[in-house]
Design an enzyme around this catalytic site. Structure first.
Site, PDB file in Angstrom:
ATOM      1  N   SER A 207      40.482  37.661  39.459  1.00  0.00           N
ATOM      2  CA  SER A 207      41.098  38.898  39.909  1.00  0.00           C
ATOM      3  C   SER A 207      41.773  39.597  38.725  1.00  0.00           C
ATOM      4  O   SER A 207      42.529  38.979  37.979  1.00  0.00           O
ATOM      5  CB  SER A 207      42.133  38.600  40.995  1.00  0.00           C
ATOM      6  N   GLY A 208      41.481  40.880  38.553  1.00  0.00           N
ATOM      7  CA  GLY A 208      42.053  41.644  37.447  1.00  0.00           C
ATOM      8  C   GLY A 208      41.185  41.697  36.220  1.00  0.00           C
ATOM      9  O   GLY A 208      41.536  42.344  35.231  1.00  0.00           O
ATOM     10  N   THR A 212      35.121  45.268  39.366  1.00  0.00           N
ATOM     11  CA  THR A 212      34.809  46.468  40.140  1.00  0.00           C
ATOM     12  C   THR A 212      34.507  47.642  39.218  1.00  0.00           C
ATOM     13  O   THR A 212      33.559  48.405  39.445  1.00  0.00           O
ATOM     14  CB  THR A 212      35.979  46.814  41.078  1.00  0.00           C
ATOM     15  N   ASN A 262      46.164  42.460  40.113  1.00  0.00           N
ATOM     16  CA  ASN A 262      45.282  43.615  40.037  1.00  0.00           C
ATOM     17  C   ASN A 262      45.671  44.593  41.133  1.00  0.00           C
ATOM     18  O   ASN A 262      45.772  44.223  42.297  1.00  0.00           O
ATOM     19  CB  ASN A 262      43.823  43.147  40.227  1.00  0.00           C
ATOM     20  N   SER A 265      42.120  45.205  43.615  1.00  0.00           N
ATOM     21  CA  SER A 265      41.287  44.005  43.636  1.00  0.00           C
ATOM     22  C   SER A 265      40.307  44.041  44.805  1.00  0.00           C
ATOM     23  O   SER A 265      40.697  44.243  45.954  1.00  0.00           O
ATOM     24  CB  SER A 265      42.175  42.759  43.752  1.00  0.00           C
ATOM     25  N   SER A 266      39.033  43.833  44.510  1.00  0.00           N
ATOM     26  CA  SER A 266      38.034  43.719  45.574  1.00  0.00           C
ATOM     27  C   SER A 266      38.234  42.395  46.290  1.00  0.00           C
ATOM     28  O   SER A 266      38.178  41.339  45.674  1.00  0.00           O
ATOM     29  CB  SER A 266      36.617  43.781  44.995  1.00  0.00           C
ATOM     30  N   GLY A 487      35.415  35.541  40.849  1.00  0.00           N
ATOM     31  CA  GLY A 487      35.147  34.264  40.197  1.00  0.00           C
ATOM     32  C   GLY A 487      36.119  33.200  40.687  1.00  0.00           C
ATOM     33  O   GLY A 487      36.890  33.399  41.623  1.00  0.00           O
ATOM     34  N   GLU A 489      39.270  31.192  41.264  1.00  0.00           N
ATOM     35  CA  GLU A 489      40.668  31.617  41.243  1.00  0.00           C
ATOM     36  C   GLU A 489      41.575  30.392  41.177  1.00  0.00           C
ATOM     37  O   GLU A 489      41.389  29.427  41.916  1.00  0.00           O
ATOM     38  CB  GLU A 489      41.014  32.450  42.482  1.00  0.00           C
TER      39      GLU A 489
END
Length: 649
Positions: A207-208, A212, A262, A265-266, A487, A489
């Site tokens: 994340s981050g 995206t 993020n 974040s998606s 990915g 986490e």
């Protein structure tokens, strides 16, 4: 850091599972530790692993038996047991054993670092990190490792994406230009033309990392290239590629959220399949959504937000029709975390962009109103309260809220109230028995309704976008697919969501390994190079431990949910995991007497367990696993929702 696997991977079918690390391409014993040290190496440069800085520079002084002496550039002398890292991994030590690697300064090869790390004189973890770090500090955020592009999030906009940059990559051979996500997109396009085989790009990272944005940039590139050949859409003036790009704000509003790492974040995976004509122009698109984080709808961690749309709708000009307050600080599903705003994000402007995006993919005004009404109904449902004195009744102060929610959903108030406070079981023979819920059971059912309705709404949005974009008349068109997936986490506290995300990543890692190593095997065979197949990693045992029935962690969790309120949770559930997998090499029992949390130097607790993932050991804390896994609605609730006059419900 994010990883973009090149389009030279051929996917004959749409992939449904996740991705990889460049560090996996070389046997671990060479990548993260070296034991080949002698006193003749004294004075040589080396890297020593460090729990806070990954690796630090040092000078090798000598070795006696298994104990190597090194001196860091800060002047600290260390004695390192070079055999300790070869033992089976364990978190019973507060810190992992130190590891040594040869150091060849990247600057001695190139002042700008190495564009393709296959050209590093010594390829291992430390040299990769050093090279990427050097390039990142010079705003060179893209670096190749063979067929993989490593992309670093600069957390600022760089002038490397304009029209002139796009022109510089189009029709240029792979590797002739500096590493860039445009080069990967161009390679996918050229390989599609050359081989007539479907292509796929896998974008993976924490994340981050910027997944995206990379996805949007690659779609933009392919859209621009296609428009040069296809012209505009006669009805709207937009090309098909531009329509695809214009759908992004809609997907982000309903599928993205602020997390601790993020602001956008998606919280779902997405496979975007761009369809191509025989003239190699974009003729359509199909989006497949994966693993929406449904629990976020009802539970938000401190400092994070629910999905963007729950805050955007509070700024709508026609908010009166949605029967909500307009203040996210007063709504249960948006005020749990102490965070209702995002720096540099104007929810009112974002709402207008979301509506414009909906119109760009031909969603009508009536459909837009219906979609937003459902979002508002979920906000209202979250505000429902149930009394402890009489579990069959709503708290009197929220009866009007239920009426608002039912009006927006288009369902009968009395039927919905009865459904939320009862449970209907069907006995053998077809007889139905109705029992009253406890207060906790009614709250759990309330949240299950919200998660289910939102998930179905998200699916509808994807289907509706596909209705507009998936218009290629061919039954099996050629495509370039872009998989944007979170990915591995490893957060400060890893819970239910991280377990599912990381299990998915284990499975995609296997797909990735199979493809990459099969290509390597073919190349070695072709060049008649002898090699040892046993050095290639195998994460099948870890996947089986997580997913194989009947006692894999996830199937076990499902079976516990079927026990209703008797289901084990927290420490009790972990005890069952420990009994089933305590001796598994990919599992480690935690607790105050055993495993350390190396992120904060504290002992683990009995509610924790550890999985040795491909990406490394990750500690999970079991909290609300059972509640979060209960997504399915009881049949009697589904029956009430099926009576809805809202066509989307």
């Amino acid at each position: 850091m994010q990883l973009v696997e090149s389009s030279r991977v051929h996917w004959p079918h749409t992939p449904t599972t996740p991705s990889a690390s460049p560090l996996s391409l070389v046997p671990a014993t060479n990548m993260d530790h070296s034991t080949n040290w002698t006193n003749s190496d004294a004075g040589g440069l080396c890297w020593v692993s460090d729990p806070t800085q990954a690796y630090i520079e040092a000078v090798f002084k000598g070795i006696s038996g298994n104990i190597a002496t090194i001196e860091t550039i800060q002047g600290q002398t260390m004695e390192i047991d070079i055999q300790a890292p070869l033992a089976s991994p364990s978190r019973k030590q507060k810190e992992p054993p130190r590891r040594l690697l040869q150091r060849v300064p990247v600057e001695s090869i190139s002042l700008n670092g190495v564009e393709d790390m296959d050209n590093l004189p010594s390829l291992h973890e430390a040299s990769i990190l050093s090279n990427v770090d050097l390039r990142f500090r010079m705003d060179k955020i893209y670096t190749n490792s063979g067929p993989i592009l490593i992309a670093m999030n600069p957390f600022k906009w760089l002038p490397i994406y304009g029209e002139e940059v796009i022109k510089s990559y189009h029709n240029r051979p792979y590797g002739s230009q500096a590493p860039h996500c445009f080069m990967e997109a161009e390679d996918a396009y050229q390989q599609l033309i050359k081989t007539q085989l479907n292509q796929a790009v896998v974008i993976c990272g924490e994340s981050g990392a910027g997944k995206t944005e990379t996805t949007k940039l690659m779609l933009q590139y392919l859209s621009v290239i296609s428009k040069r050949y296809e012209g505009g859409d006669a009805a709207s003036g937009m090309s098909m590629g531009e329509k695809i790009v214009e759908s992004n704000p809609l997907m982000e509003a309903f599928g993205n959220a602020k997390t601790l790492r993020n602001n956008n974040s998606s919280r779902f995976g997405k496979f975007t399949s761009l369809h191509y004509t025989q003239k190699h122009t974009i003729s359509g698109c199909h989006i497949t959504n994966l693993l929406l984080e449904k629990s976020r709808v009802v539970t938000t961690a401190e400092g994070e937000r629910n999905y963007h749309i729950f805050y955007q709708i509070q700024t709508a000009k026609n908010i009166a029709s949605f029967k909500i307050s307009g203040d996210p600080n007063t709504e249960t599903y948006t005020n749990q975390s102490g965070c209702t705003e995002v720096v540099d994000m104007d929810d009112a402007e974002e709402y207008d962009l979301t509506v414009a995006s909906m119109k760009a993919v031909d969603i009508s005004d009536a459909e837009i109103q219906a979609v937003m009404s459902i979002v508002a109904s979920i906000i209202n449902i979250g505000n429902l309260r149930f009394t402890s004195s009489d579990p069959t009744q709503l708290d009197g102060s929220t009866s009007g809220i239920l009426a608002n929610a039912c009006s927006l959903l288009g369902v009968p108030v009395a039927a919905m109230q009865q459904a939320l406070v009862t449970r209907v079981r069907e006995l053998p023979g077809g007889e139905k028995v109705t029992t009253n819920n406890s207060q906790a059971e009614s709250i759990s059912l309330r949240d299950a309704v919200s998660k289910s309705v939102y998930s179905k709404l998200f699916d509808w949005i994807v289907v509706r976008i596909n209705k507009t974009l998936d218009v290629d008349p061919a039954s099996n068109p050629q495509f370039i697919g872009i998989l944007d997936i979170f990915g591995f986490e490893d957060m400060k506290v890893n819970g239910f969501e991280q377990l599912f995300i990381n299990t998915t990543n284990e499975m995609l890692q296997k797909v990735f390994n199979d493809i990459i190593f099969k290509k390597e095997e073919e190349e070695y065979t072709r060049e008649q190079i002898e090699w040892d197949k046993t050095v290639f990693p195998d994460n099948d045992p870890c996947i089986h431990m997580l997913t194989k029935r009947p006692i894999g962690l996830l199937p076990y969790l499902d079976s516990e949910c079927q026990r209703g309120m008797a289901a084990s949770e927290g420490e009790a559930l972990v005890r069952k995991f420990n009994q089933s997998h305590g001796n598994h090499k990919f599992y480690e029992v935690c607790g105050p007497a055993s495993v350390w949390r190396r992120k904060d130097g504290k002992r683990t607790q009995n509610e924790d367990f550890l999985v040795h993932h491909f990406a490394g050991p990750i500690i999970y804390t079991v909290s609300d696993f059972i509640d979060k896994n209960r997504d399915a609605l009881y049949g009697h609730v589904h029956d009430v929702l099926s009576e809805s006059t809202n066509p989307l419900v």
